[in-house]
Scaffold this motif. Sequence first.
Motif, mmCIF file in Angstrom:
data_model
loop_
_atom_site.group_PDB
_atom_site.id
_atom_site.type_symbol
_atom_site.label_atom_id
_atom_site.label_comp_id
_atom_site.label_asym_id
_atom_site.label_seq_id
_atom_site.Cartn_x
_atom_site.Cartn_y
_atom_site.Cartn_z
ATOM 1 N N LEU A 1 24.818 38.304 61.166
ATOM 2 C CA LEU A 1 26.069 38.333 61.924
ATOM 3 C C LEU A 1 25.914 39.290 63.098
ATOM 4 O O LEU A 1 25.321 40.358 62.963
ATOM 5 C CB LEU A 1 27.236 38.804 61.050
ATOM 6 N N ILE A 2 26.442 38.892 64.248
ATOM 7 C CA ILE A 2 26.377 39.726 65.451
ATOM 8 C C ILE A 2 27.786 40.200 65.800
ATOM 9 O O ILE A 2 28.733 39.408 65.837
ATOM 10 C CB ILE A 2 25.764 38.945 66.627
ATOM 11 N N TYR A 3 27.922 41.503 66.029
ATOM 12 C CA TYR A 3 29.206 42.064 66.428
ATOM 13 C C TYR A 3 29.117 42.620 67.845
ATOM 14 O O TYR A 3 28.035 42.766 68.415
ATOM 15 C CB TYR A 3 29.668 43.150 65.447
ATOM 16 N N GLY A 4 30.288 42.911 68.409
ATOM 17 C CA GLY A 4 30.314 43.525 69.738
ATOM 18 C C GLY A 4 30.101 42.555 70.875
ATOM 19 O O GLY A 4 29.743 42.959 71.985
ATOM 20 N N SER A 5 30.333 41.265 70.639
ATOM 21 C CA SER A 5 30.194 40.279 71.713
ATOM 22 C C SER A 5 31.405 40.340 72.640
ATOM 23 O O SER A 5 32.526 40.588 72.183
ATOM 24 C CB SER A 5 30.079 38.878 71.108
ATOM 25 N N TRP B 1 36.274 39.888 64.482
ATOM 26 C CA TRP B 1 35.230 40.441 63.628
ATOM 27 C C TRP B 1 35.719 40.553 62.186
ATOM 28 O O TRP B 1 34.976 40.237 61.247
ATOM 29 C CB TRP B 1 34.798 41.794 64.157
ATOM 30 N N LYS B 2 36.953 40.962 61.986
ATOM 31 C CA LYS B 2 37.515 41.037 60.638
ATOM 32 C C LYS B 2 37.535 39.662 59.979
ATOM 33 O O LYS B 2 37.215 39.516 58.789
ATOM 34 C CB LYS B 2 38.930 41.619 60.679
ATOM 35 N N GLN B 3 37.870 38.632 60.757
ATOM 36 C CA GLN B 3 37.900 37.276 60.220
ATOM 37 C C GLN B 3 36.496 36.796 59.850
ATOM 38 O O GLN B 3 36.303 36.105 58.847
ATOM 39 C CB GLN B 3 38.537 36.323 61.238
#
Length: 374
Positions: free
Chosen positions: A155-159, A167-169
């Motif tokens: 999973l990639i965050y901060g897009s 992000w929570k979803q």
Amino acid sequence: MIYIHIPFCKQKCSYCNFHFSTSLNFKDEMLAAMKKEIFLRKDELQNKNLQSLYFGGGTPSILSVDEINSLIDEVLKHFSFDKDIEITLEANPDDLDKSFLKGLSNSYVNRLSIGTQSFFEEDLKLMNRAHNASEAESSIKRAQDFGFENLSIDLIYGSPTSNLEIWKQNLKKTIALEVPHISSYALTVEPKTALENWISKGKVANPKEEEQNEEFYYLSDFLKDHGFDHYEVSNFAKPGFYSRHNSSYWKYKEYLGIGPSAHSYNGHDTRSWNVANNQQYIKKLNSNIIAKETEILSLEDQFNEMIMIGLRTIWGVDLESLNHKFSNKILDTFQNDIKSKVSDGILVVENNHLKIPEKHWFMADGIASDLFII
């Protein structure tokens, strides 16, 4: 353990600067060259009983099950498999149809690492992923239906197409799908990628570090609340589902890398890496030559690697091992460097292991680099 790099992808993700080709014209020649490399390098590993075999890339799931099995068969000609061996295949969601999974379920492969990245369409479009949001979810369910319980997803965050609520979803969806291992990374802007080009032209917003920081710590807290161990900065697992392969890297064990751009390490002081060029790799192996470079690590290099890798994990850096391996000259400098960080709470010593408290893990690489011997 052995790592096999499959240097092919259907298309280029906007953020990726790994070595691969989108052309499959020389796939058969590549597989033959890899088998030859396995044979030529079979004596480089001291331990012939493998605990881990990992297919990375690129996109290993671009191969057929028969092609994957043929590489495994070549490995088995020269090595034995531990009874609890972990054999991981990195896979893209769009490759995991019923036919592929049925064949794979009858192979030696017993762990899948799925490049999900996000369950949201906007994120996937920005990343130029080959799959859509529906496939991101359905591929996991199909893999489970075919008996793959040992699953990891990326999973990639901060897009710039995402936010904390999205992000929570993503994380709620992951928990609902009962995935036992998650590797999660901040979106980074690598040189010579489409993402860098778009940002430089103002087409896409630059990722914001403060938002990535917030999403990282939400990720950690949320997953721990749902029974995951945060065992390395970017990796989370339910007990019993730690990545055996990656954990071996983090514990400085020897490994053999097969394929173009693959790296190898003898567990002590020598690293090597294959040429990152498919044609050169094939051409050399056709002449029984391995196109690689080798580096003998200085004591300073070995020290810096132990610090960098160890401080990213829950295990930390074994101070007894450091004292045994390195000279007082190196250790005296190190002891002086850590004193202020320990007093400030940026580092802690627990059971003779030096660690970074988890609340500072987002900055782990920077903290570790401050301790390097130059």
